[in-house]
Design a protein around this motif. Structure first.
Motif, PDB file in Angstrom:
ATOM      1  N   SER A 348       0.838  -1.198   0.000  1.00 15.81           N
ATOM      2  CA  SER A 348       0.000   0.000   0.000  1.00 15.81           C
ATOM      3  C   SER A 348       0.873   1.248   0.000  1.00 15.81           C
ATOM      4  O   SER A 348       1.944   1.266   0.611  1.00 15.81           O
ATOM      5  N   ILE A 349       0.413   2.285  -0.682  1.00 21.51           N
ATOM      6  CA  ILE A 349       1.097   3.581  -0.652  1.00 21.51           C
ATOM      7  C   ILE A 349       0.582   4.449   0.492  1.00 21.51           C
ATOM      8  O   ILE A 349       1.272   5.356   0.953  1.00 21.51           O
ATOM      9  N   LEU A 350      -0.619   4.160   0.982  1.00 22.85           N
ATOM     10  CA  LEU A 350      -1.223   4.926   2.067  1.00 22.85           C
ATOM     11  C   LEU A 350      -1.158   4.211   3.412  1.00 22.85           C
ATOM     12  O   LEU A 350      -1.284   4.854   4.460  1.00 22.85           O
ATOM     13  N   GLY A 351      -0.977   2.900   3.385  1.00 23.93           N
ATOM     14  CA  GLY A 351      -1.213   2.101   4.576  1.00 23.93           C
ATOM     15  C   GLY A 351      -2.696   1.789   4.659  1.00 23.93           C
ATOM     16  O   GLY A 351      -3.547   2.620   4.322  1.00 23.93           O
ATOM     17  N   PHE A 352      -3.045   0.588   5.085  1.00 29.41           N
ATOM     18  CA  PHE A 352      -4.445   0.164   5.043  1.00 29.41           C
ATOM     19  C   PHE A 352      -5.368   0.971   5.954  1.00 29.41           C
ATOM     20  O   PHE A 352      -6.512   1.258   5.577  1.00 29.41           O
ATOM     21  N   PRO A 353      -4.921   1.405   7.137  1.00 30.57           N
ATOM     22  CA  PRO A 353      -5.821   2.260   7.930  1.00 30.57           C
ATOM     23  C   PRO A 353      -6.184   3.555   7.216  1.00 30.57           C
ATOM     24  O   PRO A 353      -7.342   3.986   7.250  1.00 30.57           O
ATOM     25  N   GLN A 354      -5.203   4.199   6.551  1.00 33.66           N
ATOM     26  CA  GLN A 354      -5.497   5.434   5.844  1.00 33.66           C
ATOM     27  C   GLN A 354      -6.361   5.180   4.603  1.00 33.66           C
ATOM     28  O   GLN A 354      -7.224   5.997   4.264  1.00 33.66           O
ATOM     29  N   GLU A 355      -6.145   4.047   3.939  1.00 34.16           N
ATOM     30  CA  GLU A 355      -7.009   3.691   2.804  1.00 34.16           C
ATOM     31  C   GLU A 355      -8.467   3.610   3.240  1.00 34.16           C
ATOM     32  O   GLU A 355      -9.361   4.153   2.582  1.00 34.16           O
ATOM     33  N   ARG A 356      -8.705   2.923   4.361  1.00 34.70           N
ATOM     34  CA  ARG A 356     -10.086   2.796   4.850  1.00 34.70           C
ATOM     35  C   ARG A 356     -10.641   4.157   5.259  1.00 34.70           C
ATOM     36  O   ARG A 356     -11.805   4.480   4.967  1.00 34.70           O
ATOM     37  N   TRP A 357      -9.822   4.950   5.948  1.00 41.16           N
ATOM     38  CA  TRP A 357     -10.246   6.298   6.363  1.00 41.16           C
ATOM     39  C   TRP A 357     -10.643   7.122   5.144  1.00 41.16           C
ATOM     40  O   TRP A 357     -11.658   7.834   5.176  1.00 41.16           O
ATOM     41  N   LEU A 358      -9.865   7.035   4.073  1.00 47.34           N
ATOM     42  CA  LEU A 358     -10.152   7.828   2.881  1.00 47.34           C
ATOM     43  C   LEU A 358     -11.461   7.398   2.226  1.00 47.34           C
ATOM     44  O   LEU A 358     -12.330   8.234   1.950  1.00 47.34           O
ATOM     45  N   LEU A 359     -11.625   6.105   1.991  1.00 46.22           N
ATOM     46  CA  LEU A 359     -12.843   5.646   1.317  1.00 46.22           C
ATOM     47  C   LEU A 359     -14.079   5.854   2.186  1.00 46.22           C
ATOM     48  O   LEU A 359     -15.142   6.230   1.682  1.00 46.22           O
ATOM     49  N   ASP A 360     -13.958   5.628   3.486  1.00 41.31           N
ATOM     50  CA  ASP A 360     -15.102   5.875   4.363  1.00 41.31           C
ATOM     51  C   ASP A 360     -15.477   7.357   4.363  1.00 41.31           C
ATOM     52  O   ASP A 360     -16.658   7.715   4.374  1.00 41.31           O
ATOM     53  N   GLY A 361     -14.464   8.226   4.350  1.00 43.76           N
ATOM     54  CA  GLY A 361     -14.743   9.653   4.303  1.00 43.76           C
ATOM     55  C   GLY A 361     -15.395  10.073   2.999  1.00 43.76           C
ATOM     56  O   GLY A 361     -16.332  10.881   3.000  1.00 43.76           O
ATOM     57  N   LEU A 362     -14.906   9.542   1.891  1.00 44.13           N
ATOM     58  CA  LEU A 362     -15.520   9.867   0.600  1.00 44.13           C
ATOM     59  C   LEU A 362     -16.966   9.377   0.555  1.00 44.13           C
ATOM     60  O   LEU A 362     -17.848  10.071   0.022  1.00 44.13           O
ATOM     61  N   SER A 363     -17.209   8.205   1.118  1.00 47.85           N
ATOM     62  CA  SER A 363     -18.585   7.677   1.129  1.00 47.85           C
ATOM     63  C   SER A 363     -19.520   8.565   1.932  1.00 47.85           C
ATOM     64  O   SER A 363     -20.686   8.730   1.577  1.00 47.85           O
ATOM     65  N   GLY A 364     -19.006   9.129   3.024  1.00 49.63           N
ATOM     66  CA  GLY A 364     -19.857   9.936   3.887  1.00 49.63           C
ATOM     67  C   GLY A 364     -19.936  11.394   3.498  1.00 49.63           C
ATOM     68  O   GLY A 364     -20.695  12.156   4.106  1.00 49.63           O
ATOM     69  N   SER A 365     -19.182  11.799   2.486  1.00 54.56           N
ATOM     70  CA  SER A 365     -19.160  13.213   2.112  1.00 54.56           C
ATOM     71  C   SER A 365     -20.480  13.644   1.498  1.00 54.56           C
ATOM     72  O   SER A 365     -21.081  12.927   0.695  1.00 54.56           O
ATOM     73  N   ARG A 366     -20.892  14.855   1.870  1.00 55.35           N
ATOM     74  CA  ARG A 366     -22.085  15.462   1.249  1.00 55.35           C
ATOM     75  C   ARG A 366     -21.695  16.673   0.409  1.00 55.35           C
ATOM     76  O   ARG A 366     -22.545  17.444  -0.012  1.00 55.35           O
ATOM     77  N   ALA A 367     -20.416  16.819   0.148  1.00 56.60           N
ATOM     78  CA  ALA A 367     -19.925  17.962  -0.627  1.00 56.60           C
ATOM     79  C   ALA A 367     -20.093  17.708  -2.121  1.00 56.60           C
ATOM     80  O   ALA A 367     -20.071  16.561  -2.580  1.00 56.60           O
ATOM     81  N   ARG A 368     -20.215  18.780  -2.873  1.00 59.85           N
ATOM     82  CA  ARG A 368     -20.329  18.661  -4.329  1.00 59.85           C
ATOM     83  C   ARG A 368     -19.022  18.151  -4.936  1.00 59.85           C
ATOM     84  O   ARG A 368     -19.041  17.326  -5.842  1.00 59.85           O
ATOM     85  N   TRP A 369     -17.879  18.665  -4.445  1.00 60.73           N
ATOM     86  CA  TRP A 369     -16.573  18.257  -4.961  1.00 60.73           C
ATOM     87  C   TRP A 369     -15.766  17.616  -3.836  1.00 60.73           C
ATOM     88  O   TRP A 369     -15.677  18.160  -2.734  1.00 60.73           O
ATOM     89  N   ASN A 370     -15.180  16.456  -4.128  1.00 62.90           N
ATOM     90  CA  ASN A 370     -14.362  15.724  -3.159  1.00 62.90           C
ATOM     91  C   ASN A 370     -12.916  15.764  -3.621  1.00 62.90           C
ATOM     92  O   ASN A 370     -12.547  15.154  -4.632  1.00 62.90           O
TER      93      ASN A 370
END
Length: 531
Positions: A348-370
């Motif tokens: 991994s280039i991010l490390g698996f904890p950061q990968e999960r943090w990123l995808l979970d954050g993108l899933s929960g985003s309500r912003a127009r642009w991510n």
């Protein structure tokens, strides 16, 4: 929020524990603003300074709807030992006003700047109004700092009509003047992202600026004092100061804030324990010199840099760290053919904890642009002409399973309007990010703008031989340029415009900046268009 991969070796763990023990106590001191009563010098009242202590300017960063971090560093003689400061604690007054002439002061206070932290201020101002322009300054010893302009983020419910954003990276001061920063400052953006290589740890490389004769600048930065002085040398640049004074910055580091191409516990010529010491020194100096909050204060060789900042309903920034948790570069680094090692799903280039943090954050985003703010290109970069393929091992190409998990996760979770902003390459590269770069019919799920360097790489040219190969071999790449500069973006709910600002020359101090091209992305349509 965890930030570690697999446990290190016993020796490495012991080294980490030693650093954490020492720096945890230092962090407590930073938050309390107090010093231990360990000597007469520390306990003595601060004396009036004999020279201007604000020669490194001021900065602000990490905007929130109700606050922003204010930074300065007391340095009457920036390149001298301890920057010309004594070993006392100095009280510094700060003020925030709604007007540039400070007739309407809305917040003020006093920060105690200690020698442990190189007399740097990290004032976390709260109680401000969302999406408002403010001005700030500091006072110390009868001197007043330059005035900085900053701006808070929108409130969580706000959909503001326009966001002005700039992003930049890679400023080897020996290789050119910071002409791009002068242009960036004049445009007074709402926020600036700096995506790594703020300093370079190596000494004078291809120097084009006058040699000041200081031998420090010809050697590698290794010790904490080395890194501190290197930041002082960079921050003396008036164009860099002007860019900081013009807008709040959101920052992440890349490799040269520590050492070239380091990866977690690996760097050429270093043992893991040597690298941990160097990381601790580089991280400490980085935090001291950037407008970052207390949660980013490093615990020895560990620093919680990845974080998320919301800009109302218009945008959300996921700031990433692709250095601290990555696996070592595959195949000995360099540019090589992709193989089983680059595609290994255990890497991994991010490390698996950061990968999960990123995808979970993108899933929960309500912003127009991510928006992803990070260090290096996600896109495929085939660098050789013809049927053979060779890609850089230090980019996401060397960790293609990480890329597949990210882009596949974006598709599977239905995340819209993902825009990756990165640097590192010393060239501009704009690409459509597809699920399969080798299939011309593959679905495009995100957009990427890699910005060129501020100064690294000397003048460059519009399109060099490498750029020609990249455009011919990578049909997903829609634009390339090899001049110095930065990218100025205007973001609305419906449209993203990326103005690629380029310098005619950086090897002379009087270069000019112009718009090379403007690229567009429509909301809901992840495809780059030429304007």
């Amino acid at each position: 929020m965890t930030s570690r991969l697999a446990p290190p070796t016993a020796l490495t763990a012991a080294t980490r524990r030693r650093f954490v023990t020492v720096t945890a106590a230092a962090a407590a001191l930073a938050l309390s603003g107090a010093l231990p009563s360990a000597g007469e010098a520390a306990a003595a009242p601060a004396a009036r300074l004999k020279d201007d202590p604000f020669k490194l300017g001021v900065a602000s960063g990490d905007p929130l709807p109700d606050g922003v971090v204010l930074w300065t560093r007391l340095a009457p003689d920036p390149l001298a030992p301890f920057s010309g400061m004594d070993r006392r604690t100095h009280p510094v007054q700060w003020e925030v006003a709604s007007d540039e002439r400070f007739r309407r002061i809305v917040r003020r206070g006093t920060a105690q700047l200690t020698p442990e932290f190189n007399h740097t201020a990290h004032v976390d101002v709260r109680g401000l109004e969302p999406w408002r322009e403010y001005f700030y300054r500091f006072r110390c010893g009868g001197f007043i700092s330059p005035v900085g302009r900053t701006k808070t983020a929108p409130a969580a419910h706000q959909l503001v009509p326009r966001l002005s954003l700039a992003f930049a990276s890679c400023q080897a001061i020996w290789e050119g003047w910071f002409t791009a920063h002068r242009d960036l400052a004049a445009r007074r953006h709402d926020v600036v992202l700096f995506l790594g290589d703020y300093i370079y740890e190596f000494g004078i490389d291809r120097g084009v600026r006058p040699d000041d004769g200081d031998e420090h600048h010809t050697r590698q930065a290794v010790t904490l004092d080395d890194y501190r002085q290197r930041y002082a040398y960079y921050k003396l640049d008036p164009d860099l100061q002007a860019a900081h004074h013009s807008a709040p910055w959101i920052v992440v580091f890349d490799d040269h804030e520590v050492v070239n191409n380091w990866a977690n516990l690996a760097a050429d010529g270093s043992t893991p324990d040597d690298l941990l010491i160097r990381r601790a020194n580089g991280f400490r100096a980085y935090w001291e010199n950037m407008p970052l909050r207390a949660p980013q204060f490093p615990q020895g060789p560990d620093m919680q840099l990845y974080r998320r900042l919301g800009y109302g309903r218009l945008a959300e920034f996921s700031m990433l760290d692709t250095r601290q948790y990555r696996d070592d570069q595959a195949n000995g680094d360099g540019t090589k053919a992709p193989n089983a090692a680059t595609a290994d799903p255990a890497r991994s280039i991010l490390g698996f904890p950061q990968e999960r943090w990123l995808l979970d954050g993108l899933s929960g985003s309500r912003a127009r642009w991510n928006i992803l703010g990070h260090q290096t290109a996600i896109t495929l970069l085939d660098t050789v002409a013809g049927p053979d393929v060779a890609v850089p091992m230090d980019t996401w190409d060397g960790y293609s399973a990480s890329r597949d998990r990210l882009l596949g996760g974006i598709a599977d979770r239905g995340v819209r309007n993902v825009v990756s902003l990165a640097g590192d390459l010393h060239r501009s590269v704009a690409s459509d990010l597809a699920l399969d770069f080798h299939d011309p019919d593959s679905r495009v799920v995100a957009t990427e703008f890699v910005g060129t360097s501020i100064a690294s790489g000397l003048d460059g040219q519009d399109l060099d031989a490498t750029g020609q190969v990249l455009l011919s071999e990578n049909p997903h790449m829609k634009f390339g340029n090899f001049q110095r500069g930065y990218v100025s973006c205007e973001i609305t709910p419906d449209l993203w415009l990326a103005d690629h600002r380029v310098c005619d020359r950086v090897t002379v101090p009087d270069g000019t900046v112009s718009s090379r091209t403007v690229l567009a992305v429509e909301s809901g349509v992840p495809a780059i268009q030429q304007v």
